[in-house]
Motif scaffolding. Structure first.
Motif, PDB file in Angstrom:
ATOM      1  N   ALA A 294       5.789   7.359  -1.440  1.00 43.78           N
ATOM      2  CA  ALA A 294       4.907   6.641  -0.136  1.00 43.78           C
ATOM      3  C   ALA A 294       4.194   5.478  -0.620  1.00 43.78           C
ATOM      4  CB  ALA A 294       3.918   7.772   0.310  1.00 43.78           C
ATOM      5  N   TRP A 295       3.369   5.524  -1.747  1.00 44.95           N
ATOM      6  CA  TRP A 295       2.715   4.227  -2.386  1.00 44.95           C
ATOM      7  C   TRP A 295       3.490   3.215  -2.657  1.00 44.95           C
ATOM      8  CZ3 TRP A 295      -1.920   3.329  -1.357  1.00 44.95           C
ATOM      9  CH2 TRP A 295      -3.091   4.363  -1.387  1.00 44.95           C
ATOM     10  N   ILE A 296       4.857   3.316  -3.143  1.00 47.59           N
ATOM     11  CA  ILE A 296       5.875   2.263  -3.280  1.00 47.59           C
ATOM     12  C   ILE A 296       6.221   1.630  -2.040  1.00 47.59           C
ATOM     13  CG2 ILE A 296       8.041   1.915  -4.210  1.00 47.59           C
ATOM     14  CD1 ILE A 296       7.610   3.713  -6.554  1.00 47.59           C
ATOM     15  N   ALA A 297       6.585   2.435  -1.121  1.00 45.44           N
ATOM     16  CA  ALA A 297       6.811   2.031   0.118  1.00 45.44           C
ATOM     17  C   ALA A 297       5.782   1.093   1.064  1.00 45.44           C
ATOM     18  CB  ALA A 297       7.433   3.278   1.203  1.00 45.44           C
ATOM     19  N   VAL A 298       4.516   1.572   0.903  1.00 43.01           N
ATOM     20  CA  VAL A 298       3.623   1.012   1.727  1.00 43.01           C
ATOM     21  C   VAL A 298       3.441  -0.404   1.086  1.00 43.01           C
ATOM     22  CG1 VAL A 298       2.608   2.928   2.942  1.00 43.01           C
ATOM     23  CG2 VAL A 298       1.473   2.285   0.758  1.00 43.01           C
ATOM     24  N   LEU A 299       3.175  -0.361  -0.484  1.00 44.85           N
ATOM     25  CA  LEU A 299       3.012  -1.622  -1.200  1.00 44.85           C
ATOM     26  C   LEU A 299       4.056  -2.543  -1.018  1.00 44.85           C
ATOM     27  CD1 LEU A 299       0.929  -0.006  -4.236  1.00 44.85           C
ATOM     28  CD2 LEU A 299       0.055  -1.325  -2.108  1.00 44.85           C
ATOM     29  N   LEU A 300       5.222  -1.997  -0.997  1.00 50.12           N
ATOM     30  CA  LEU A 300       6.312  -2.992  -0.916  1.00 50.12           C
ATOM     31  C   LEU A 300       6.546  -3.663   0.547  1.00 50.12           C
ATOM     32  CD1 LEU A 300       8.988  -4.125  -1.976  1.00 50.12           C
ATOM     33  CD2 LEU A 300      10.107  -1.884  -1.349  1.00 50.12           C
TER      34      LEU A 300
ATOM     35  N   LEU B 233       0.853   2.833   9.303  1.00 49.18           N
ATOM     36  CA  LEU B 233      -0.379   3.480   9.263  1.00 49.18           C
ATOM     37  C   LEU B 233       0.046   5.007   9.093  1.00 49.18           C
ATOM     38  CD1 LEU B 233      -1.875   1.894  12.494  1.00 49.18           C
ATOM     39  CD2 LEU B 233      -2.600   1.581  10.113  1.00 49.18           C
ATOM     40  N   THR B 234       1.223   5.534   9.541  1.00 52.45           N
ATOM     41  CA  THR B 234       1.554   7.023   9.148  1.00 52.45           C
ATOM     42  C   THR B 234       1.800   7.065   7.822  1.00 52.45           C
ATOM     43  OG1 THR B 234       2.155   7.223  11.366  1.00 52.45           O
ATOM     44  CG2 THR B 234       2.617   8.990  10.125  1.00 52.45           C
ATOM     45  N   ASN B 235       2.715   6.182   7.185  1.00 51.65           N
ATOM     46  CA  ASN B 235       2.950   6.275   5.600  1.00 51.65           C
ATOM     47  C   ASN B 235       1.722   6.289   4.886  1.00 51.65           C
ATOM     48  OD1 ASN B 235       5.911   6.282   4.813  1.00 51.65           O
ATOM     49  ND2 ASN B 235       5.908   5.513   6.711  1.00 51.65           N
ATOM     50  N   MET B 236       0.537   5.483   5.308  1.00 56.39           N
ATOM     51  CA  MET B 236      -0.389   5.589   4.493  1.00 56.39           C
ATOM     52  C   MET B 236      -1.077   6.704   4.617  1.00 56.39           C
ATOM     53  SD  MET B 236      -2.293   1.853   5.358  1.00 56.39           S
ATOM     54  CE  MET B 236      -1.610   0.164   4.606  1.00 56.39           C
ATOM     55  N   LEU B 237      -1.122   7.518   5.813  1.00 60.49           N
ATOM     56  CA  LEU B 237      -1.610   8.882   5.969  1.00 60.49           C
ATOM     57  C   LEU B 237      -1.041   9.636   4.793  1.00 60.49           C
ATOM     58  CD1 LEU B 237      -3.786  10.541   7.686  1.00 60.49           C
ATOM     59  CD2 LEU B 237      -1.651  10.863   9.260  1.00 60.49           C
ATOM     60  N   VAL B 238       0.446   9.496   4.886  1.00 59.87           N
ATOM     61  CA  VAL B 238       1.056  10.542   3.871  1.00 59.87           C
ATOM     62  C   VAL B 238       0.485  10.077   2.343  1.00 59.87           C
ATOM     63  CG1 VAL B 238       3.160  10.909   2.953  1.00 59.87           C
ATOM     64  CG2 VAL B 238       3.015  10.751   5.171  1.00 59.87           C
ATOM     65  N   CYS B 239       0.226   8.879   2.071  1.00 61.76           N
ATOM     66  CA  CYS B 239      -0.380   8.528   0.849  1.00 61.76           C
ATOM     67  C   CYS B 239      -1.677   9.382   0.538  1.00 61.76           C
ATOM     68  CB  CYS B 239      -0.482   7.119   0.518  1.00 61.76           C
ATOM     69  SG  CYS B 239       0.845   6.044   0.848  1.00 61.76           S
TER      70      CYS B 239
ATOM     71  N   GLY C  33      18.524  -6.399   1.279  1.00 62.19           N
ATOM     72  CA  GLY C  33      17.665  -6.446   0.060  1.00 62.19           C
ATOM     73  C   GLY C  33      16.442  -5.562  -0.155  1.00 62.19           C
ATOM     74  N   LEU C  34      15.124  -6.130  -0.464  1.00 63.84           N
ATOM     75  CA  LEU C  34      14.092  -5.326  -0.570  1.00 63.84           C
ATOM     76  C   LEU C  34      13.439  -4.698   0.634  1.00 63.84           C
ATOM     77  CD1 LEU C  34      11.869  -7.469  -3.362  1.00 63.84           C
ATOM     78  CD2 LEU C  34      13.105  -5.230  -3.458  1.00 63.84           C
ATOM     79  N   GLN C  35      13.830  -5.430   1.767  1.00 62.37           N
ATOM     80  CA  GLN C  35      13.388  -4.819   3.207  1.00 62.37           C
ATOM     81  C   GLN C  35      14.246  -3.814   3.536  1.00 62.37           C
ATOM     82  OE1 GLN C  35      10.687  -6.138   5.550  1.00 62.37           O
ATOM     83  NE2 GLN C  35      11.265  -3.949   5.820  1.00 62.37           N
ATOM     84  N   TRP C  36      15.410  -3.909   2.961  1.00 65.70           N
ATOM     85  CA  TRP C  36      16.187  -2.552   3.229  1.00 65.70           C
ATOM     86  C   TRP C  36      15.508  -1.234   2.408  1.00 65.70           C
ATOM     87  CZ3 TRP C  36      18.699   0.691  -0.133  1.00 65.70           C
ATOM     88  CH2 TRP C  36      19.478   1.530   0.485  1.00 65.70           C
ATOM     89  N   LEU C  37      15.392  -1.606   1.377  1.00 72.36           N
ATOM     90  CA  LEU C  37      14.755  -0.462   0.528  1.00 72.36           C
ATOM     91  C   LEU C  37      13.311   0.047   1.180  1.00 72.36           C
ATOM     92  CD1 LEU C  37      14.468   1.322  -2.005  1.00 72.36           C
ATOM     93  CD2 LEU C  37      13.169  -0.693  -3.282  1.00 72.36           C
TER      94      LEU C  37
END
Length: 214
Positions: A19-25, A55-61, A111-115
């Motif tokens: 989750a942290w990788i996702a929101v920071l990316l 916002l919801t992924n940050m909540l998961v973090c 690319g990175l946006q897909w990830l």
């Protein structure tokens, strides 16, 4: 962490990492896009914090990190509560389902946006729902819980409308007042709220399966 959740600690750690990788990316990509489009960092942040997905992924973090690093703290205890786990699980599951049903055909990230897209909309939701099933299996949460959980979605909807009125931009086409008008946007918001309740009650039924726990 509460002993009854101890067996899910490795999974919770994995969720926190993903989750942290996702929101920071996604933050990096949003700022890069803003600057590349001639906008400011501030405008990039406004764009970034406009998405329910972010916002919801940050909540998961927070839900994954606080019980791991500070289980005895107020945030650690809050995010370790069954009702809170249920709220976060319902919210992030809604993110994944809504994206799959409504938005996956709208664009083709590369690319990175897909990830980032895959992590935010698929990997994190699936992992947290699996965790919630481990943590809440056999726990009979109140049937009124989804109504309280949906306050988060309602507050977000109001926030998006106010934000859109100020900056003239909306994060999702199906609530874009500038193109649809308030009546259609509010109607679509009502449909989303109904879908959120359906997802929440399906999860409640899933968690109630198994030996009853207090």
């Amino acid at each position: 962490m509460n002993k009854k959740h101890a067996g899910s600690t490795p999974l919770l750690a994995l969720i926190a990492l993903v989750a942290w990788i996702a929101v920071l990316l996604q933050l990096y990509l949003s700022l890069r896009f803003a600057i590349g489009s001639g906008r400011t960092v501030g405008q990039g942040l406004v764009m970034y914090f406009g998405f329910f997905t972010v916002l919801t992924n940050m909540l998961v973090c927070l839900a994954a990190t606080c019980p791991l690093l500070a289980p005895a703290s107020a945030p650690g205890r809050f995010f370790g509560r069954p009702a809170t786990i249920g709220w976060v699980a319902a919210s992030i599951a809604f993110v994944g389902i809504a994206y799959y049903m409504l938005l996956r055909h709208v664009w083709q990230p590369q690319g990175l946006q897909w990830l980032a897209d895959v992590l935010l909309h698929y990997v994190t939701p699936i992992l947290f729902v699996v965790y919630s099933n481990l943590a809440l299996r056999g726990i009979a949460l109140r049937w009124t819980a989804p109504w309280w959980w949906s306050i988060y979605l309602a507050v977000y909807f109001v926030y998006v409308l106010v934000r859109g009125a100020v900056i003239g931009s909306y994060p999702y086409g199906f609530i874009d007042v500038s193109k649809l008008g308030y009546a259609v946007a509010v109607r679509n918001g009502g449909f989303l709220l109904l879908a959120f309740w359906i997802v929440s009650y399906l999860l409640l039924l899933l968690w109630r399966v198994g030996p009853r726990r207090a």
